[in-house]
Design a protein around this motif. Sequence first.
Motif, PDB file in Angstrom:
ATOM      1  N   ILE A  44       0.839  -1.510   0.026  1.00 27.73           N
ATOM      2  CA  ILE A  44      -0.065   0.056  -0.122  1.00 27.73           C
ATOM      3  C   ILE A  44       0.814   1.204   0.012  1.00 27.73           C
ATOM      4  N   TYR A  45       1.921   1.239   0.821  1.00 28.82           N
ATOM      5  CA  TYR A  45       2.642   2.564   1.033  1.00 28.82           C
ATOM      6  C   TYR A  45       3.614   2.699  -0.422  1.00 28.82           C
ATOM      7  N   PHE A  46       4.116   1.805  -0.996  1.00 27.33           N
ATOM      8  CA  PHE A  46       5.111   1.979  -2.160  1.00 27.33           C
ATOM      9  C   PHE A  46       4.028   1.538  -3.330  1.00 27.33           C
ATOM     10  N   TRP A  47       2.950   1.703  -3.438  1.00 24.18           N
ATOM     11  CA  TRP A  47       1.900   1.261  -4.368  1.00 24.18           C
ATOM     12  C   TRP A  47       2.440   1.401  -5.970  1.00 24.18           C
ATOM     13  N   ARG A  48       2.803   2.930  -5.905  1.00 20.88           N
ATOM     14  CA  ARG A  48       3.220   3.352  -7.474  1.00 20.88           C
ATOM     15  C   ARG A  48       4.454   2.290  -7.656  1.00 20.88           C
ATOM     16  N   ASP A  49       5.514   2.068  -6.703  1.00 25.29           N
ATOM     17  CA  ASP A  49       6.681   1.372  -7.092  1.00 25.29           C
ATOM     18  C   ASP A  49       6.275  -0.037  -7.421  1.00 25.29           C
ATOM     19  N   VAL A  50       5.519  -0.506  -6.554  1.00 24.42           N
ATOM     20  CA  VAL A  50       4.915  -1.922  -6.844  1.00 24.42           C
ATOM     21  C   VAL A  50       4.252  -2.167  -8.382  1.00 24.42           C
ATOM     22  N   ARG A  51       3.171  -1.036  -8.487  1.00 20.67           N
ATOM     23  CA  ARG A  51       2.662  -1.097  -9.910  1.00 20.67           C
ATOM     24  C   ARG A  51       3.750  -1.115 -11.007  1.00 20.67           C
ATOM     25  N   MET A  52       4.845  -0.369 -10.838  1.00 17.58           N
ATOM     26  CA  MET A  52       5.727  -0.241 -12.082  1.00 17.58           C
ATOM     27  C   MET A  52       6.508  -1.507 -11.981  1.00 17.58           C
ATOM     28  N   GLY A  53       6.925  -2.271 -10.795  1.00 12.29           N
ATOM     29  CA  GLY A  53       7.376  -3.477 -10.926  1.00 12.29           C
ATOM     30  C   GLY A  53       6.854  -4.681 -11.442  1.00 12.29           C
ATOM     31  N   LEU A  54       5.221  -4.522 -11.429  1.00  7.60           N
ATOM     32  CA  LEU A  54       4.515  -5.566 -11.755  1.00  7.60           C
ATOM     33  C   LEU A  54       4.465  -5.365 -13.451  1.00  7.60           C
ATOM     34  N   ALA A  55       4.355  -4.349 -13.889  1.00  6.85           N
ATOM     35  CA  ALA A  55       4.391  -3.871 -15.275  1.00  6.85           C
ATOM     36  C   ALA A  55       5.598  -4.460 -15.616  1.00  6.85           C
ATOM     37  N   GLY A  56       6.876  -4.072 -15.049  1.00  9.86           N
ATOM     38  CA  GLY A  56       7.987  -4.785 -15.647  1.00  9.86           C
ATOM     39  C   GLY A  56       8.086  -6.130 -15.607  1.00  9.86           C
ATOM     40  N   LEU A  57       7.427  -6.889 -14.783  1.00  9.68           N
ATOM     41  CA  LEU A  57       7.547  -8.546 -14.732  1.00  9.68           C
ATOM     42  C   LEU A  57       6.885  -9.032 -16.079  1.00  9.68           C
ATOM     43  N   THR A  58       6.009  -8.200 -16.647  1.00 12.07           N
ATOM     44  CA  THR A  58       5.455  -8.405 -17.865  1.00 12.07           C
ATOM     45  C   THR A  58       6.668  -8.237 -19.157  1.00 12.07           C
ATOM     46  N   CYS A  74       8.543 -11.178 -21.685  1.00 10.33           N
ATOM     47  CA  CYS A  74       8.821 -10.800 -23.079  1.00 10.33           C
ATOM     48  C   CYS A  74      10.101 -10.674 -23.748  1.00 10.33           C
ATOM     49  N   GLY A  75      11.335 -10.990 -22.701  1.00 10.90           N
ATOM     50  CA  GLY A  75      12.426 -10.715 -23.032  1.00 10.90           C
ATOM     51  C   GLY A  75      12.899  -9.373 -23.026  1.00 10.90           C
ATOM     52  N   ARG A  76      12.207  -8.335 -22.558  1.00 14.95           N
ATOM     53  CA  ARG A  76      12.592  -7.061 -22.592  1.00 14.95           C
ATOM     54  C   ARG A  76      13.043  -6.369 -21.029  1.00 14.95           C
ATOM     55  N   ASN A  77      14.154  -5.908 -21.204  1.00 18.25           N
ATOM     56  CA  ASN A  77      14.811  -5.235 -19.891  1.00 18.25           C
ATOM     57  C   ASN A  77      15.014  -3.683 -20.171  1.00 18.25           C
ATOM     58  N   ASP A  78      14.197  -2.905 -20.888  1.00 22.11           N
ATOM     59  CA  ASP A  78      14.416  -1.451 -21.209  1.00 22.11           C
ATOM     60  C   ASP A  78      13.672  -0.519 -20.631  1.00 22.11           C
ATOM     61  N   THR A  79      12.846  -0.884 -19.512  1.00 16.49           N
ATOM     62  CA  THR A  79      12.036   0.008 -18.764  1.00 16.49           C
ATOM     63  C   THR A  79      12.454   0.030 -17.658  1.00 16.49           C
ATOM     64  N   GLU A  80      12.207   1.229 -16.792  1.00 16.56           N
ATOM     65  CA  GLU A  80      12.481   1.179 -15.372  1.00 16.56           C
ATOM     66  C   GLU A  80      11.644   0.212 -14.434  1.00 16.56           C
ATOM     67  N   GLY A  81      10.725  -0.259 -15.013  1.00 16.57           N
ATOM     68  CA  GLY A  81       9.658  -1.062 -14.277  1.00 16.57           C
ATOM     69  C   GLY A  81      10.551  -2.494 -14.186  1.00 16.57           C
ATOM     70  N   SER A  82      10.799  -2.689 -15.448  1.00 19.91           N
ATOM     71  CA  SER A  82      11.710  -4.173 -15.841  1.00 19.91           C
ATOM     72  C   SER A  82      12.958  -4.200 -15.093  1.00 19.91           C
ATOM     73  N   ARG A  83      13.830  -3.207 -14.963  1.00 22.12           N
ATOM     74  CA  ARG A  83      15.001  -3.241 -14.134  1.00 22.12           C
ATOM     75  C   ARG A  83      14.607  -3.340 -12.767  1.00 22.12           C
ATOM     76  N   LEU A  84      13.537  -2.708 -12.399  1.00 20.07           N
ATOM     77  CA  LEU A  84      13.201  -2.817 -10.818  1.00 20.07           C
ATOM     78  C   LEU A  84      12.854  -4.069 -10.540  1.00 20.07           C
ATOM     79  N   MET A 144      12.753  -1.498   1.832  1.00 18.85           N
ATOM     80  CA  MET A 144      11.483  -1.836   2.016  1.00 18.85           C
ATOM     81  C   MET A 144      10.620  -2.602   0.644  1.00 18.85           C
ATOM     82  N   LEU A 145      11.164  -2.268  -0.445  1.00 19.45           N
ATOM     83  CA  LEU A 145      10.724  -2.869  -1.726  1.00 19.45           C
ATOM     84  C   LEU A 145      11.298  -4.455  -1.748  1.00 19.45           C
TER      85      LEU A 145
END
Length: 268
Positions: free
Chosen positions: A57-71, A75-85, A190-191
């Motif tokens: 809940i507290y870090f929801w913005r980072d969590v949402r970005m990380g979940l998008a990064g998993l997608t 798909c074999g991509r590591n070119d976004t902030e979320g995927s690197r996180l 925390m993350l």
Amino acid sequence: MPLLQLILVALIQGITEFLPVSSSGHLILLPSLTGYTDQGQVIDVAVHIGTLAAVVIYFWRDVRMGLAGLTCLACGRNDTEGSRLALGLIIATIPTVLFGAFLHFTGFSDALRSPAVIGWTMLVFGVVLYVADQRGAEVKTAADWGLRDALIMGLWQMIALIPGTSRSGITITGARQLGYKREDGARIAMLMSIPTIIASGVLLGTEVALEANLELMRDAGIAAVLAMFSALAALTLMMRLLHSVSFTPYVIYRVILGLVLLGYAYTG
């Protein structure tokens, strides 16, 4: 289980999970200091779920970005902030999972649950945190977190499986040693707790699933909710204080408690 014990377990877990003072150490000490029987693994899993909900809940913005990064990673991509996180969190979790499995299946985890061990880890790693916090540079932000730093902080986090070390405390120590600013180091720490708590919950949850009954599930639900609210309060307070306060107050608490526990262990 007595309601007062549930409240104490939930508050201790919630308040100490994200402060650098060791939640596991405090929970192990609770039965010794109060005369209560051990709360058991079902309640342990429940309060961890509560603290997991708090950090999400507290870090929801980072969590949402990380979940998008998993997608993206899938798909074999590591070119976004979320995927690197997401990749960094995965790498940082691997040492803890491997070491945790080793301790659990060899039985060493039970052997480490003693006031003497907790006293020494409270004291020693409190001093280590102080040195890293006072001498560490403040040149990196969370945006600088890469795979090398993720692995190094993951190795620091692995040590937290020794009771009394503090998962948040040791990862913050690693972050400060690497030169991260206090607030950014705490944010990364925390993350890092999210996949670690999930891995721990899966391991313990599969073992305790057959123990659950209606009464125990009710107690677990109460403990989880109380732990979530207390963890949110503690996390919010710590992150706000880091704008103006170092980790020294937590170090002082750790050193005092460590000395008290060592006195109790060797003279009691």
